[in-house]
Structures are given as structure tokens and as C-alpha cells.
Design a protein around this motif. Sequence first.
Motif, PDB file in Angstrom:
ATOM      1  N   THR A 180       0.829  -1.212   0.000  1.00 30.98           N
ATOM      2  CA  THR A 180       0.000   0.000   0.000  1.00 30.98           C
ATOM      3  C   THR A 180       0.861   1.260   0.000  1.00 30.98           C
ATOM      4  O   THR A 180       0.364   2.350  -0.290  1.00 30.98           O
ATOM      5  CB  THR A 180      -0.928   0.034   1.225  1.00 30.98           C
ATOM      6  OG1 THR A 180      -0.140   0.068   2.426  1.00 30.98           O
ATOM      7  CG2 THR A 180      -1.850  -1.182   1.231  1.00 30.98           C
ATOM      8  N   ARG A 183       3.502   6.687  -3.251  1.00 31.32           N
ATOM      9  CA  ARG A 183       2.086   6.331  -3.297  1.00 31.32           C
ATOM     10  C   ARG A 183       1.710   5.698  -1.964  1.00 31.32           C
ATOM     11  O   ARG A 183       2.398   4.798  -1.483  1.00 31.32           O
ATOM     12  CB  ARG A 183       1.809   5.341  -4.440  1.00 31.32           C
ATOM     13  CG  ARG A 183       0.367   4.814  -4.441  1.00 31.32           C
ATOM     14  CD  ARG A 183       0.165   3.708  -5.464  1.00 31.32           C
ATOM     15  NE  ARG A 183       1.113   2.619  -5.303  1.00 31.32           N
ATOM     16  CZ  ARG A 183       1.030   1.661  -4.383  1.00 31.32           C
ATOM     17  NH1 ARG A 183       0.027   1.663  -3.502  1.00 31.32           N
ATOM     18  NH2 ARG A 183       1.928   0.706  -4.331  1.00 31.32           N
ATOM     19  N   THR A 190      -1.900   4.233  -0.698  1.00 28.71           N
ATOM     20  CA  THR A 190      -3.297   4.000  -1.063  1.00 28.71           C
ATOM     21  C   THR A 190      -3.904   2.915  -0.187  1.00 28.71           C
ATOM     22  O   THR A 190      -3.182   2.128   0.451  1.00 28.71           O
ATOM     23  CB  THR A 190      -3.380   3.582  -2.541  1.00 28.71           C
ATOM     24  OG1 THR A 190      -2.456   2.509  -2.782  1.00 28.71           O
ATOM     25  CG2 THR A 190      -3.023   4.750  -3.447  1.00 28.71           C
ATOM     26  N   THR A 226      -9.338   6.458  -5.770  1.00 28.99           N
ATOM     27  CA  THR A 226      -8.499   6.128  -4.609  1.00 28.99           C
ATOM     28  C   THR A 226      -7.759   4.808  -4.782  1.00 28.99           C
ATOM     29  O   THR A 226      -6.879   4.483  -3.986  1.00 28.99           O
ATOM     30  CB  THR A 226      -9.340   6.051  -3.318  1.00 28.99           C
ATOM     31  OG1 THR A 226     -10.335   5.022  -3.460  1.00 28.99           O
ATOM     32  CG2 THR A 226      -9.994   7.392  -3.016  1.00 28.99           C
ATOM     33  N   PRO A 278      -5.326   2.557  -7.150  1.00 35.28           N
ATOM     34  CA  PRO A 278      -4.393   2.785  -8.260  1.00 35.28           C
ATOM     35  C   PRO A 278      -4.319   1.616  -9.234  1.00 35.28           C
ATOM     36  O   PRO A 278      -4.594   0.461  -8.887  1.00 35.28           O
ATOM     37  CB  PRO A 278      -3.052   2.946  -7.542  1.00 35.28           C
ATOM     38  CG  PRO A 278      -3.177   2.044  -6.350  1.00 35.28           C
ATOM     39  CD  PRO A 278      -4.620   2.130  -5.911  1.00 35.28           C
ATOM     40  N   LEU A 295      -1.733   7.630  -8.746  1.00 32.83           N
ATOM     41  CA  LEU A 295      -2.214   8.355  -7.565  1.00 32.83           C
ATOM     42  C   LEU A 295      -1.067   8.808  -6.660  1.00 32.83           C
ATOM     43  O   LEU A 295      -1.252   9.070  -5.473  1.00 32.83           O
ATOM     44  CB  LEU A 295      -3.217   7.511  -6.768  1.00 32.83           C
ATOM     45  CG  LEU A 295      -4.496   7.123  -7.507  1.00 32.83           C
ATOM     46  CD1 LEU A 295      -5.348   6.197  -6.659  1.00 32.83           C
ATOM     47  CD2 LEU A 295      -5.291   8.370  -7.908  1.00 32.83           C
TER      48      LEU A 295
END
Length: 780
Positions: A428, A451, A453, A480, A482, A488
Motif C-alpha cells: 500500500t 504512493r 493507497t 483512490t 491505483p 495516484l
Amino acid sequence: MNKLNSKLFASIVFILFGFYITEAQEDFNFAELLPEKFDKANIIEEEDYNVWGTNILKGNDGKYHAIYSRWPKSRGHLGWVTHSEIAHAVSENLTGPYKFKNLVLPPRGNKYWDGDCTHNPHVIEHDGKYYLYHMGNRGSGYWNKTPDNRKPSYNDDEWWVNRNNQRIGIAVTNDLNGEWERFDKPLIDVTNGRWMTSTPTVTRRNDGKFLMAYKYVEAHPKFKNGKVVHVTATSRSPLGPFEDTNIPFITHPTASFAIDDHVEWVYNGNYYCIAKDSRGAWSDYTDGSTMLFEGDDMGLNWKPSKNFLVIKAGEIKWTDGTVTKTTRTADMPKFYMENGIPKALIIAVLPENSEDSFSVVIPLKTPMPKTKAFPYQVTEYSDDYKLSAALNRSFNQYPSHVNAENELYSQFKYTKLTGLDYNDGDATVTRRDPSKVLFEDGKYYVWYTKRHTPIPPVGKFSKDYKIMETEGDKIVWNDTIPTTDWDLAEVWYATSKDGFHWEEQGVAVTRPEYPIPGWRAVATPDILKFEGKYYIYYQAFTEPSGVRGDYCPVGVAYADNINGPWTHVNDVVIPTGAKGEWDQFAIQAPTPLVHNGQIYVYYKAAFNRPGTVWSGIGLAIADNPLGPFKKHELNPVQNSGHEICFFPWKEGVASLTIRDGSEHFTIQYAKDWVNFDVMAITEFMPTGPNAYIPDAFLDNKDGRGITWGIGHFINFKGKNAKRTHSELYRFDCDLSLDVHDPEMKYHNYRLAPQFYFNLGLSDKQKKRIKEENQKVKANN
């Protein structure tokens, strides 16, 4: 028997004693390398000290360093055995003038084996370290109680005390300007009835071993002060231990002191030695003349060379027309070497009727090969031969014919960074595509793609270009979630005091509001400092990466302070190409430098779809960091490189060209900043790299190169993660004109066999091979 006949007799005796003497490959004549007259401007001397046995080496600072013996002139010539010390002088030029800098091995007290005297230094460089072999001794303390003008002589029993306490030692340093490490015990002590050991010279043989030639004195009924014997010893390390070969070194059947003051080197794969005919045993030339001997490739079997005389003793003729009569003409010879070739001979001179000695630097010609075939040792004459295409590249394209001497060749060392959290590797959180590293306010700065996310990237599942929430039972990308590792993402930054441990400072460049370019992601940043302001160039995504491709132009944000705040320009600064042009869909990895007062931005683009994808490197130039940028008419300026790193090098620019293309894993250079040539081919290059480049924006036409940087690996995986993620790492190298790190030039690493087996055949390939085998059997 006259002396010339005794020379022949000596060779016969050697053979009778079982020594195999190889024939010379050519009639090497060292005397031809010398000028007819020497230049007084090249004298190395001190006002109050005798100078003797001078070594010259070029340091990492680009200066010439003389390491030599010196002792007070007030003590006379024979004071060398009682009062010598090893000193250090520096010059901008090989031939001088040299200015005294410091003592290298000063006297350190009678409790040490070399406490009174250090003398006859012999210095070599190996793998970035310097090794100083020398004689050291100590006496009874008698000389400490004598006045400064008390001159030792052979009639002094105390002179012989110091002489017979001579031992061979070694000192080591990483920097000719630094401190030398000394040792409490000699390197070559006395054994088996020897009185003393002295005058070491050390060379590296073709087999990698180190050969030492030295002398010792042993008791002998015919000689009151003992018999001098020259021997050889070998070691696998310059630090020793050295083991005697039990093979004498240039002995004479009728002389107790056959040679003295010698130096050896390897030329065309075989050994040569110049040495003083100490007692005139070898010829009818003046006693003390310098002679040439030749040996085999191991430096163990020696004979007088066909062209025997090097320097006739008795006088020196100078370029100003004067002549100096000499008692010692060319003692303690040493070489200044470049790439294994002597470029200068340094000799010690003692004028007649004087006790004040000095050294002279004598520039040498490079020996011209006399072989018809390509010569064994590479010299400046090697490329005069008719060359194959491959050898022509070695001499006329690459900076050096071997990697070890190529300033634009390096291997790379890798270190895991600390201080950055990756949420237990659940994919994440990802950090990748670092910028250049800047050093300001006492710390290093780096910017990168980050990133963070709710879930890892899900890839491309939609068949059209609108954002979708679901597709069957699959999770698909949205605002939200990717698609890719950099979707993102935003530009974050971190600081470090040492380049290894980093502290994240927060977001630097955020995603702007829709529909400003970069609203979907800002990624792959690089930094520019220009006229007191800071600029971050980045890939400005207006759609999820991977839906159609990695499509994006370049955007920019600027700040007055290195810590921000950063302001978007809110427009594309380097647009993609026009329809049908090679960079029509994407301009990636923008890399800004300053050249001729302009901003040069190198970038990558992939083209040639739907055929085999080709990655090329383009160049855009502007007078202002915010544009307008004009793309170079020769784009693409490089034909390879999925990942790149550019840095000033001398008056031009160099690049790491990594992955993809016919010139991948190369280091390239363009003197004009446009037309690149391959300078080196290497391996294990960093992925996603950028570097600490102190002179990236100086525009001074004197790029010094790089020694470290930061990159990313994309295949980190946490314990329970199903997906991989990217992490930043540090790489180190030696692509610097100011660093000499031989370890970084080592190559031919061997990977574990399992690595290769993991690259095994696919099922499709196995099936094809099976069918081919069946056809072979059927046809036979």
C-alpha cells in the motif's frame, strides 16, 4: 681474465649452477630512453639536508608526491646510516619544483627497531593503498650525544652498530597526504645468522604475487664487515608475509658485492632491472656505472642484458653545458610509473669532493616495440599497429583499453536505506524514482514518487477509458484505487545527515486540481536549482497509468526555499510530440542540468508500437526553467535506456544507460552534450537511479562525476503480501575524477548457479526442443 670476459664467465657459471635464463624477446636498450643531457631544473634538493632515494607518485589530488630519504648535511654523506629520515614533498609538475611538506617516517625513539633511522624508501600503489618499504635501524644512543656537526665515518664502531641493526619495514596509507601506519615489528627480520636486511624493492608479477628483492649481510671469513647477498622473496599480499625463494638475485661468481641500488619493473611481460655495478665486477666500465639486467616473467632468473650500459659513472652532463664530476652518479634509482610504463627515472647524485647529495628527475621516452605481432604490453605505440575493429574501439572510443583504468567504468555497491516505513511491505506504500540528491543546510535532500493507497495497485481491468467502480467480481481502479505502482502518487521528500538513514519530511508537490496536468499523479521527479530558486520537474498524469499506456507530458513546480512551499505552473512545461512523432504519447523521467547558461532536460520516451517497443532518450532546451523548451533536432540523442542518470563530466555530460536497447548497461559520454559515445559496458547497474551531483548546476565545464546516489527496486515483497512494492536504496560507485577506488572497478562477479537455473526453459521451449530431438532421431 678481464672484466668483460668475467661477465661471460658469470653467465656460464649461472647455467652450470642450474639457472635457466630465458632469451630476451627483443634487444631492449634502456639507454635509448634517456636524454643525452639532464636538466638542472629537475633537481630535487633541500638547503640543509641531503636528498636520496626519491620515489614519485601521482596522488588522488592530481599532484606529484616525492617520498625520499633525507639527513642533515652537517652529518656528512655517511650520516645516512645514523640520521636519515623519510620525508614528503609535493609539486604541481612531475619534474618539480618540489616543496617539502612533512616527515613521513620520523625517528620515533630507541625502543623501536627503526627508532634512529628510516632510509631507502620504495613506494608502490596497489588497490587504492600505498605501501612504503624501507630500511630502519637503531643504535646504542651514542649519536644522540654528539654535536650536530659530528660526521660519522667507517672508522666509528658505532656506525657499524647502526648498520648491523638495519631491518626492512613497511608503512601503509590510503592517502599520500595522510598519516602512515607503522608497525612495531620489521617486515623482514634477521634469521639464520644474518646480520642485517636492507634496501627492499617490490614489484607485482604477472601471476599477481609480489616480488621483493633485497640484500642482507652475513659473516664471511674473507670480509671483516660481512658478505653482502642479494635475494628474492614473494608474497600474495603487499603486506606480506614474504617468503624467501632461496634463489639468489643477480649474484656474481667472483664478487662479494655484485650489485647495489637496484630497481626492477616488468616490461612486455618480462622482468628488467637497472642496478649499480657496485665494484666494477661486470664490465670494464667505470665502477658504479648503472647496468641493465633482464630476467624471466617471474623475476627469478637473471642475466646481463645485451645492451648492458645504462649510465656511465663519473660525471653528469647538463643541458646548460656544464658538467658535474660525481662520486655517486646514479644511486638508488626509482621510477615514476604510469600504467605500468616508466615515465621518469629518479636518481641520487653525490658530486665529487662533496658530501651534499640531491636527486634528479629524468623524463624517459616510452620504449618502442620491436615486435611485428601486437606487443604484449600496451603502450602509446600500440595503436600504431594495424588494428581490428575491436581493438580500434579499445584505443579510439573507450577512455581506456581496460576497465581498471577507465574513469567512466564502475561496478556498483548497494545498501538498504533506513528510516523509511513501508507499512510492513503490504504494497500500500511505495517509494520510487528519486531525484538528484542535493546538500544544503548541513544535510542531504532527495525527492521521490510516493504512493500511499488503501490497497495495492489492481492493474488495468477496464476496456474503456472511463473510471469504473466494478467489473464483475473484480476490484477496479477509481479515484483512490491505483492501477500501477506510481498511479495516484505525489512527490515527497526526505533528508539525511549521512546518506544512509533518512527522515521523511512530508509531501512536496501535491496533485493539482482536475483538470490541471498531474491531477491523476505527479511522479518521477527531478530537481533543478537555478539562480537561487528551486524547480521540480515531474511526469504529469491526466489518466491512470496503464489504461492506454504510460502516457504523460512533463510538468513543473517551483519554490524559493528548498523546503517549499511548491507552486504548480498549472500547465505542461515540456509537451509530448506532435501526432506521429517518436515522443507523441509520453515524456518521462525528466532530468535537468545546466549547460551554457541554459536548462538541458533529458527525458525518455518509448515508441515503435505495435512493433517491438524501443526506448530512446530525448533532449529539450530552454533559457528559462519554466520554458519554452525546444526539442533538439537530433532527438532521440540516445538509442537505449529505460532508466537513466545524467551528470556533468569534464566539459561534457555522461549518462548511465540502463535496461532496454542495443546499448543497455553502458556508460556514455557526449562532449557536446548531444552526440553520445559508449565509454564503458558494465553490469549490475542501478535501477531507477539518480545521484548526488554537487556540480549539476555549476555550468563550469569541469564535471567531476559521481560516487553515490539513490535508486529503487520494484520487487520488494512483505511476508504476507501478495503484491510487490518499490523501495528506495543507496548505490555507491566510482565514476569520479576525484576518487580512486579500485574495488569499484572489479568485475567478473559469479552468481550462484541457482540464479541461472531459475532462468530455465518455459514449457513451450521444452516442447519445441523435444520435437526437434524427435526429428533428429527420425532423420538418423
